[in-house]
Design a protein around this motif. Structure first.
Motif, PDB file in Angstrom:
ATOM      1  N   SER A 413     183.680  38.937 -14.950  1.00  0.00           N
ATOM      2  CA  SER A 413     182.171  38.563 -15.965  1.00  0.00           C
ATOM      3  C   SER A 413     181.810  39.818 -17.410  1.00  0.00           C
ATOM      4  CB  SER A 413     181.024  37.848 -14.925  1.00  0.00           C
ATOM      5  OG  SER A 413     181.485  36.916 -14.148  1.00  0.00           O
ATOM      6  N   PRO A 414     181.874  41.098 -16.311  1.00  0.00           N
ATOM      7  CA  PRO A 414     180.958  42.392 -17.074  1.00  0.00           C
ATOM      8  C   PRO A 414     182.165  42.846 -18.207  1.00  0.00           C
ATOM      9  CG  PRO A 414     180.864  42.774 -15.583  1.00  0.00           C
ATOM     10  CD  PRO A 414     182.117  41.305 -15.104  1.00  0.00           C
ATOM     11  N   LYS A 415     183.201  41.830 -18.398  1.00  0.00           N
ATOM     12  CA  LYS A 415     184.185  41.723 -19.763  1.00  0.00           C
ATOM     13  C   LYS A 415     183.929  40.813 -20.322  1.00  0.00           C
ATOM     14  CE  LYS A 415     188.469  43.271 -16.346  1.00  0.00           C
ATOM     15  NZ  LYS A 415     189.686  43.419 -16.221  1.00  0.00           N
ATOM     16  N   THR A 416     183.389  39.429 -20.956  1.00  0.00           N
ATOM     17  CA  THR A 416     182.818  38.921 -21.301  1.00  0.00           C
ATOM     18  C   THR A 416     181.711  39.427 -22.337  1.00  0.00           C
ATOM     19  OG1 THR A 416     181.495  37.898 -19.831  1.00  0.00           O
ATOM     20  CG2 THR A 416     183.493  37.051 -20.320  1.00  0.00           C
ATOM     21  N   TYR A 417     181.223  40.332 -21.728  1.00  0.00           N
ATOM     22  CA  TYR A 417     179.982  40.942 -22.435  1.00  0.00           C
ATOM     23  C   TYR A 417     180.067  41.224 -23.989  1.00  0.00           C
ATOM     24  CZ  TYR A 417     177.179  41.416 -17.764  1.00  0.00           C
ATOM     25  OH  TYR A 417     176.798  41.177 -16.183  1.00  0.00           O
ATOM     26  N   ASN A 418     178.548  41.017 -24.605  1.00  0.00           N
ATOM     27  CA  ASN A 418     178.817  41.509 -25.778  1.00  0.00           C
ATOM     28  C   ASN A 418     177.323  42.701 -25.951  1.00  0.00           C
ATOM     29  OD1 ASN A 418     178.365  41.880 -28.606  1.00  0.00           O
ATOM     30  ND2 ASN A 418     177.228  39.654 -29.203  1.00  0.00           N
ATOM     31  N   LEU A 419     178.682  43.920 -26.298  1.00  0.00           N
ATOM     32  CA  LEU A 419     177.284  44.654 -26.652  1.00  0.00           C
ATOM     33  C   LEU A 419     177.524  45.205 -27.556  1.00  0.00           C
ATOM     34  CD1 LEU A 419     178.790  46.887 -23.594  1.00  0.00           C
ATOM     35  CD2 LEU A 419     177.127  45.428 -23.258  1.00  0.00           C
ATOM     36  N   VAL A 420     177.291  44.407 -28.541  1.00  0.00           N
ATOM     37  CA  VAL A 420     177.491  44.815 -29.855  1.00  0.00           C
ATOM     38  C   VAL A 420     176.320  44.566 -30.409  1.00  0.00           C
ATOM     39  CG1 VAL A 420     178.811  44.375 -32.276  1.00  0.00           C
ATOM     40  CG2 VAL A 420     180.176  45.200 -29.918  1.00  0.00           C
ATOM     41  N   ASP A 421     176.035  43.080 -30.289  1.00  0.00           N
ATOM     42  CA  ASP A 421     175.203  42.568 -31.362  1.00  0.00           C
ATOM     43  C   ASP A 421     174.239  41.008 -30.954  1.00  0.00           C
ATOM     44  OD1 ASP A 421     177.398  40.588 -31.543  1.00  0.00           O
ATOM     45  OD2 ASP A 421     177.161  40.556 -33.546  1.00  0.00           O
ATOM     46  N   PRO A 422     174.095  41.551 -28.956  1.00  0.00           N
ATOM     47  CA  PRO A 422     173.267  40.986 -28.329  1.00  0.00           C
ATOM     48  C   PRO A 422     172.004  40.118 -28.900  1.00  0.00           C
ATOM     49  CG  PRO A 422     173.002  42.774 -27.256  1.00  0.00           C
ATOM     50  CD  PRO A 422     174.379  42.623 -28.865  1.00  0.00           C
ATOM     51  N   PRO A 423     172.272  39.125 -27.989  1.00  0.00           N
ATOM     52  CA  PRO A 423     170.271  38.572 -29.170  1.00  0.00           C
ATOM     53  C   PRO A 423     169.258  38.950 -28.321  1.00  0.00           C
ATOM     54  CG  PRO A 423     171.438  36.445 -28.167  1.00  0.00           C
ATOM     55  CD  PRO A 423     172.538  38.164 -27.929  1.00  0.00           C
ATOM     56  N   LEU A 424     168.271  39.796 -29.196  1.00  0.00           N
ATOM     57  CA  LEU A 424     167.172  40.541 -28.398  1.00  0.00           C
ATOM     58  C   LEU A 424     166.101  39.122 -28.198  1.00  0.00           C
ATOM     59  CD1 LEU A 424     165.551  43.077 -27.626  1.00  0.00           C
ATOM     60  CD2 LEU A 424     165.180  43.340 -30.050  1.00  0.00           C
ATOM     61  N   VAL A 425     165.698  39.435 -27.049  1.00  0.00           N
ATOM     62  CA  VAL A 425     164.544  37.977 -27.184  1.00  0.00           C
ATOM     63  C   VAL A 425     163.549  38.146 -26.236  1.00  0.00           C
ATOM     64  CG1 VAL A 425     166.030  35.967 -27.678  1.00  0.00           C
ATOM     65  CG2 VAL A 425     166.515  37.045 -25.419  1.00  0.00           C
ATOM     66  N   ASN A 426     162.419  37.533 -25.462  1.00  0.00           N
ATOM     67  CA  ASN A 426     161.916  37.331 -24.454  1.00  0.00           C
ATOM     68  C   ASN A 426     162.152  36.378 -23.122  1.00  0.00           C
ATOM     69  OD1 ASN A 426     159.926  35.021 -24.893  1.00  0.00           O
ATOM     70  ND2 ASN A 426     159.211  36.850 -26.900  1.00  0.00           N
ATOM     71  N   THR A 427     162.750  35.273 -24.184  1.00  0.00           N
ATOM     72  CA  THR A 427     162.547  34.157 -23.069  1.00  0.00           C
ATOM     73  C   THR A 427     164.040  33.729 -23.474  1.00  0.00           C
ATOM     74  OG1 THR A 427     160.319  33.515 -23.547  1.00  0.00           O
ATOM     75  CG2 THR A 427     161.683  31.968 -22.289  1.00  0.00           C
ATOM     76  N   ILE A 428     164.997  33.432 -22.274  1.00  0.00           N
ATOM     77  CA  ILE A 428     165.961  32.952 -22.198  1.00  0.00           C
ATOM     78  C   ILE A 428     166.453  31.906 -20.856  1.00  0.00           C
ATOM     79  CG2 ILE A 428     167.243  34.994 -22.738  1.00  0.00           C
ATOM     80  CD1 ILE A 428     167.288  34.006 -19.006  1.00  0.00           C
ATOM     81  N   GLY A 429     167.758  30.485 -21.615  1.00  0.00           N
ATOM     82  CA  GLY A 429     167.728  29.675 -20.517  1.00  0.00           C
ATOM     83  C   GLY A 429     168.540  29.610 -19.615  1.00  0.00           C
ATOM     84  N   LEU A 430     168.228  30.802 -18.768  1.00  0.00           N
ATOM     85  CA  LEU A 430     169.610  30.166 -17.500  1.00  0.00           C
ATOM     86  C   LEU A 430     170.391  28.792 -16.601  1.00  0.00           C
ATOM     87  CD1 LEU A 430     170.637  31.784 -15.688  1.00  0.00           C
ATOM     88  CD2 LEU A 430     168.598  31.494 -13.666  1.00  0.00           C
ATOM     89  N   PRO A 431     171.295  29.203 -17.633  1.00  0.00           N
ATOM     90  CA  PRO A 431     172.278  27.408 -17.023  1.00  0.00           C
ATOM     91  C   PRO A 431     172.442  27.018 -16.181  1.00  0.00           C
ATOM     92  CG  PRO A 431     173.202  29.241 -18.715  1.00  0.00           C
ATOM     93  CD  PRO A 431     172.220  30.244 -17.554  1.00  0.00           C
ATOM     94  N   LYS A 432     172.150  25.612 -15.376  1.00  0.00           N
ATOM     95  CA  LYS A 432     173.083  25.097 -14.836  1.00  0.00           C
ATOM     96  C   LYS A 432     173.955  25.978 -14.019  1.00  0.00           C
ATOM     97  CE  LYS A 432     172.997  20.323 -12.562  1.00  0.00           C
ATOM     98  NZ  LYS A 432     173.086  19.728 -12.770  1.00  0.00           N
ATOM     99  N   ASN A 433     173.454  26.045 -12.653  1.00  0.00           N
ATOM    100  CA  ASN A 433     174.522  26.222 -11.423  1.00  0.00           C
ATOM    101  C   ASN A 433     175.732  27.523 -12.787  1.00  0.00           C
ATOM    102  OD1 ASN A 433     174.210  25.335  -9.891  1.00  0.00           O
ATOM    103  ND2 ASN A 433     175.203  23.521 -10.254  1.00  0.00           N
TER     104      ASN A 433
END
Length: 445
Positions: A413-433
């Motif tokens: 999973s960490p290999k899929t991280y975006n460490l260049v330009d990820p969104p900066l937010v205060n609320t996210i939707g955690l996907p079902k399962n």
């Protein structure tokens, strides 16, 4: 009787936590007949945020927008819009919203769902309402409008679109995004989005529409609210406005495909700083559980009481606010035993069985050292009625560096991280399962 606490959702309030809003966490409820002065401390927010009440379901009817404009001498990182319009997505309840949640908390069952969704307080044309009215957004042909959209709905994510018009998303949660063109957005409860739309179609009436995204077996309001995107000028309006084609209520792919496109602007004028060296990692499961009721005396599943949990701990609200207890060294209000990992690991998104239904209960906190570089992996579970669920952090914006379906895998999973330009937010939707990873620096006590 207690009255409202007001929270400025997304305002970081650096080193000013006392008027932050959540009941018995940073503040005690404000007694009826008294006043309370809140001091706001803005820092680097720029764009659209919102405020709302923070006691039980009072935010369903007590809310509004906060707009932070660019500093003097600067401007938007996109062409100046002709005009700005605020669109608040909300709900209509035929009953008293506080009575609805009070009954649900007393009986342990699901609260009644809303009777309608609304745009700027108006349900729109698709409801069979007496004296129904529809909000109209008047536009001039060829002009570009900045829509500041707030999702003030209690529980449902919302698909939103305008018939025959493309949208360009340029901001979210008080920060700028790389512009993305789309024919719909998916906005989670608590989120705000800044969206550009150009009135470039034949002058007519076009529906602005909001409909739910709810990939769950839990009850939800499966209706649609409308407003009218109405061109000025002389023309014959249609008998029925053109309608957008929004994704189906359970289209998880449509929701996910939109969300993964969101990226920070990350420009010279609006730089970002993604934390790389993690010093505090928390793996946090998110579940809807049951609390046992003797003789099946409650209205939840199996005669039990519904209860949410993080790492299988269901929060018990204290009578003294936690911040005051910490600051004044009042013992017995909370304990610092909230776990950094679940009590045990299992196939979180598979057949979970019955051994994870019942959580422990307590007022537990996680102590974090000032300056820690924190990573939280939110893991949705298949316990109870799994669903896409909003997660919000007070006092911070955070980088959403990763998101995926199924169980988080420490190797892949960490290999899929975006460490260049990820969104900066205060609320996210955690996907079902699914899972979501966020990062932030703990620099705001």
């Amino acid at each position: 009787m207690k009255v409202l606490l007001i929270y400025r959702h997304g305002v970081k309030q650096p080193r000013n936590p006392w008027p932050d809003g959540p009941e018995n966490i940073t503040q005690c409820p404000i007694p009826a007949g008294t006043s309370f002065t809140q001091e706001l401390s803005f820092s680097d927010e720029e764009g659209t945020l919102w405020w709302h009440a923070h006691s039980d379901w009072s935010r369903a009817t007590v809310h509004g927008a906060i707009i932070i404009y660019p500093k003097p001498g600067t401007t938007y990182p996109y062409p100046m819009p002709y005009k700005e319009e605020l669109l608040v997505l909300g709900e209509w309840y035929n009953g008293d919203v506080m009575a609805i949640i009070d009954e649900a908390l007393e009986t342990g069952g699901d609260p009644n769902v809303s009777d309608a969704f609304a745009i700027n307080g108006q349900p729109g044309d698709l409801y069979d309402c007496i004296n129904a009215s529809t909000y109209r957004l008047l536009v001039n042909y060829g002009k570009t409008y900045l829509l500041r959209i707030v999702n003030a709905v209690m529980n449902e994510e919302i698909f939103f679109g305008i018939a025959k018009h493309n949208l360009t998303v340029v901001g979210m949660d008080g920060a700028y995004l790389k512009p993305i063109k789309t024919d719909y957005i998916m906005i989670t409860p608590g989120q705000t989005m800044d969206v550009l739309v150009t009135a470039n179609q034949s002058p007519s009436h076009y529906y602005i529409m909001g409909s739910p995204f709810a990939d769950t077996t839990a009850p939800f309001d499966n209706t649609s609210t409308t407003a009218i995107f109405q061109y000025s000028g002389n023309y014959t309006p249609p008998s029925t406005p053109y309608s957008p084609s929004l994704p189906a209520y359970d289209d998880k792919d449509a929701a996910g495909n939109f969300t993964v496109r969101l990226k920070s602007l990350a420009s010279k004028q609006h730089p970002i700083s993604v934390p790389l060296k993690i010093t505090e990692r928390i793996f946090m499961t998110v579940s809807v559980n049951q609390i046992y009721c003797a003789n099946e005396s409650c209205d939840g599943p199996d005669g039990n009481r519904l209860s949410a949990s993080l790492n299988n701990v269901s929060f018990v609200t204290p009578t003294i606010d936690i911040l005051q207890a910490y600051y004044r060294h009042i013992h017995g209000v909370y304990n610092s035993t909230f776990p950094s990992i679940p009590p045990y690991f299992f196939n979180f998104t598979g057949d979970v069985g019955n051994n994870t239904i019942y959580p422990s209960q307590g007022t537990k906190v996680k102590m974090i050292k000032y300056g820690s570089v924190v990573e939280i992996i939110f893991q949705g579970t298949n316990v109870g009625a799994a669903e896409n669920h909003p997660m919000h952090l007070h006092g911070y914006s955070f980088y959403v560096v990763g998101m995926g379906n199924g169980n988080f895998d420490n190797k892949t999973s960490p290999k899929t991280y975006n460490l260049v330009d990820p969104p900066l937010v205060n609320t996210i939707g955690l996907p079902k399962n699914g899972w979501t990873t966020i990062r932030f620096v703990a620099d705001n006590p």
